[in-house]
Enzyme design. Structure first.
Site, PDB file in Angstrom:
ATOM      1  N   HIS A 230       0.850  -1.198   0.000  1.00 25.98           N
ATOM      2  CA  HIS A 230       0.000   0.000   0.000  1.00 25.98           C
ATOM      3  C   HIS A 230       0.879   1.239   0.000  1.00 25.98           C
ATOM      4  O   HIS A 230       1.186   1.818   1.046  1.00 25.98           O
ATOM      5  CB  HIS A 230      -0.942  -0.017   1.214  1.00 25.98           C
TER       6      HIS A 230
ATOM      7  N   HIS B 293       1.416   4.734  -2.762  1.00 26.10           N
ATOM      8  CA  HIS B 293       1.040   5.413  -4.008  1.00 26.10           C
ATOM      9  C   HIS B 293       2.303   6.007  -4.629  1.00 26.10           C
ATOM     10  O   HIS B 293       3.002   6.798  -3.968  1.00 26.10           O
ATOM     11  CB  HIS B 293       0.024   6.519  -3.732  1.00 26.10           C
TER      12      HIS B 293
ATOM     13  N   HIS C 176      -9.590   1.136  -1.714  1.00 22.97           N
ATOM     14  CA  HIS C 176      -9.588   1.853  -0.443  1.00 22.97           C
ATOM     15  C   HIS C 176     -11.021   1.838   0.079  1.00 22.97           C
ATOM     16  O   HIS C 176     -11.958   2.146  -0.673  1.00 22.97           O
ATOM     17  CB  HIS C 176      -9.181   3.309  -0.631  1.00 22.97           C
TER      18      HIS C 176
ATOM     19  N   GLU D 272     -11.536   3.996   5.306  1.00 24.73           N
ATOM     20  CA  GLU D 272     -10.411   4.837   5.751  1.00 24.73           C
ATOM     21  C   GLU D 272     -10.992   5.955   6.618  1.00 24.73           C
ATOM     22  O   GLU D 272     -10.744   6.012   7.816  1.00 24.73           O
ATOM     23  CB  GLU D 272      -9.649   5.399   4.547  1.00 24.73           C
TER      24      GLU D 272
ATOM     25  N   ASP E 196       1.622   4.295   2.510  1.00 21.85           N
ATOM     26  CA  ASP E 196       0.634   5.119   1.799  1.00 21.85           C
ATOM     27  C   ASP E 196       1.297   6.209   0.948  1.00 21.85           C
ATOM     28  O   ASP E 196       1.435   6.036  -0.265  1.00 21.85           O
ATOM     29  CB  ASP E 196      -0.371   5.713   2.796  1.00 21.85           C
ATOM     30  N   ASP E 197       1.650   7.312   1.556  1.00 17.28           N
ATOM     31  CA  ASP E 197       2.292   8.439   0.850  1.00 17.28           C
ATOM     32  C   ASP E 197       3.413   8.946   1.760  1.00 17.28           C
ATOM     33  O   ASP E 197       3.303  10.014   2.375  1.00 17.28           O
ATOM     34  CB  ASP E 197       1.253   9.550   0.609  1.00 17.28           C
TER      35      ASP E 197
HETATM   36  N1  ADE Z   1      -4.512   8.328  -2.582  1.00 15.41           N
HETATM   37  C1  ADE Z   1      -3.318   8.573  -2.084  1.00 15.41           C
HETATM   38  N2  ADE Z   1      -3.339   8.477  -0.754  1.00 15.41           N
HETATM   39  C2  ADE Z   1      -4.587   8.143  -0.397  1.00 15.41           C
HETATM   40  C3  ADE Z   1      -5.241   7.892   0.824  1.00 15.41           C
HETATM   41  N3  ADE Z   1      -4.627   7.966   1.998  1.00 15.41           N
HETATM   42  N4  ADE Z   1      -6.522   7.598   0.803  1.00 15.41           N
HETATM   43  C4  ADE Z   1      -7.147   7.530  -0.340  1.00 15.41           C
HETATM   44  N5  ADE Z   1      -6.591   7.755  -1.514  1.00 15.41           N
HETATM   45  C5  ADE Z   1      -5.317   8.055  -1.558  1.00 15.41           C
HETATM   46 ZN    ZN Z   2      -3.750   4.695  -0.012  1.00 12.70          ZN
END
Ligand code: ADE
Ligand code: ZN
Length: 322
Positions: free
Chosen positions: A18, A20, A200, A203, A281-282
């Site tokens: 997970h 991006h 997703h 969340e 995630d990011d």
């Molecule tokens: N795209 C990138 N990060 C995300 C996140 N935390 N939740 C949903 N979409 C995303």
């Molecule tokens: Zn994500």
């Protein structure tokens, strides 16, 4: 102070399931891309960008995330970012990596073609794989706020190109109304082409989102899924099916999906017998990395080495294979 055994956890073979691609653009890379394309960056220096990567809420994050998409233009931009992150992940013990790519965001919001984006990413992943021996695959995803009809068209462009590195279709950033529109045809088409489907869900939203992703999209993994804990029946669905939730505790804190660490359901998810993997995630946008996520799990769930090894093994088991 945490007694987290960082080096021992680094040594565990892990998959990162997970993350991006666009969310791996750190401040230095963002400034390089902006200069390369003659675009004024949102801040002039690394400290300023790091500050810009602090979000009051999820909509503010999505707005800035989409601004970063706009800076990725040429195939070499994508190659550079992919190679750089895979190398970083390798340094943390990642042996297999699955990159989400915001395909509909690039195609619909930025009027880009999928083929050069894809080919650039493949080039970068191949370069990193040659240097590290890692395996990898891609998960082009749908941004539901762009609307189902437009997303169906954009994903047809994805499906018409080389699929040999594509593992699944995904759905990122569910907006409020994502389940009032019909994205199921995209998942059905993916399946007919031999691809998996992930989404997703749960969340910021609740358990109904997770149930919808499982039942309507046939999701084979759920990204986040923390909202599932609000409904024991959905927890049971996840436990019985073995569908993994790719949980990103640092992201959940940064985007205020939970008010604080003590409120995070990760310990309850493990206690319930759910299959959990950890993701970042990011990562630079949330001031985290994969080992930091393992440290959060260690602290919050009072894990021992066997506990973190199980999370690492889950990630290998839940990986999609080309
Ligand atoms: N795209 C990138 N990060 C995300 C996140 N935390 N939740 C949903 N979409 C995303
Ligand atoms: Zn994500």
């Amino acid at each position: 102070m945490s007694n987290f055994p960082r080096d021992a956890v680094r040594a565990l073979p892990k998959a990162e399931l997970h993350v991006h691609l666009e969310g791996t653009v750190d401040a230095t890379t963002l400034l390089t891309l902006a200069e390369r394309h003659g675009v004024k960056p949102p801040a002039d220096d690394v400290a300023g960008i790091d500050q810009w990567y602090k979000f009051d809420d999820f909509p503010m994050f999505l707005e800035r995330y989409f601004a970063v998409l706009g800076l990725l233009r040429e195939p070499e931009d994508f190659a550079f970012v992919a190679e750089r992150y895979m190398t970083t992940a390798h340094d943390q013990g990642v042996v297999h990596l699955e990159f989400y790519v915001s395909a509909t965001g690039h195609i619909l919001e930025n009027q880009k073609k999928w083929a050069p984006i894809h080919d650039g990413i493949v080039e970068g992943c191949n370069r990193a794989a040659a240097a590290t021996g890692m395996s990898w695959g891609l998960i082009p995803d749908i941004s539901p706020h762009l609307g189902s009809e437009a997303c169906i068209r954009a994903m047809d462009e994805v499906f018409a190109h080389d699929l040999s590195h594509v593992l699944a279709v995904g759905m990122g950033g569910p907006a409020d109304n994502w389940w009032t529109q019909d994205f199921s045809p995209i998942y059905a088409k993916a399946r007919s082409l031999g691809l998996a489907g992930v989404a997703h869900a749960g969340e910021h939203g609740g358990a109904d989102e997770v149930r919808f992703a499982l039942e309507q999209f046939g999701a084979e993994r759920i990204q986040h899924g923390i909202g599932a804990m609000q409904d024991p029946a959905v927890v049971e669905l996840l436990v019985n099916s073995g569908v993994a939730c790719d949980v990103c505790p640092g992201s959940n804190l940064a985007l205020k999906a939970v008010p604080d660490a003590a409120s995070h359901p990760l310990p309850a998810m493990l206690d319930a017998g759910m299959t959990v993997t950890l993701g970042s995630d990011d990562p630079p946008m949330f001031q985290t990395n994969l080992l930091d996520e393992y440290e959060r799990a260690w602290d919050w769930c009072e894990l021992d080495l066997e506990g973190v090894s199980r999370l690492a093994q889950n990630s290998l088991d839940a990986a999609l294979v080309v």
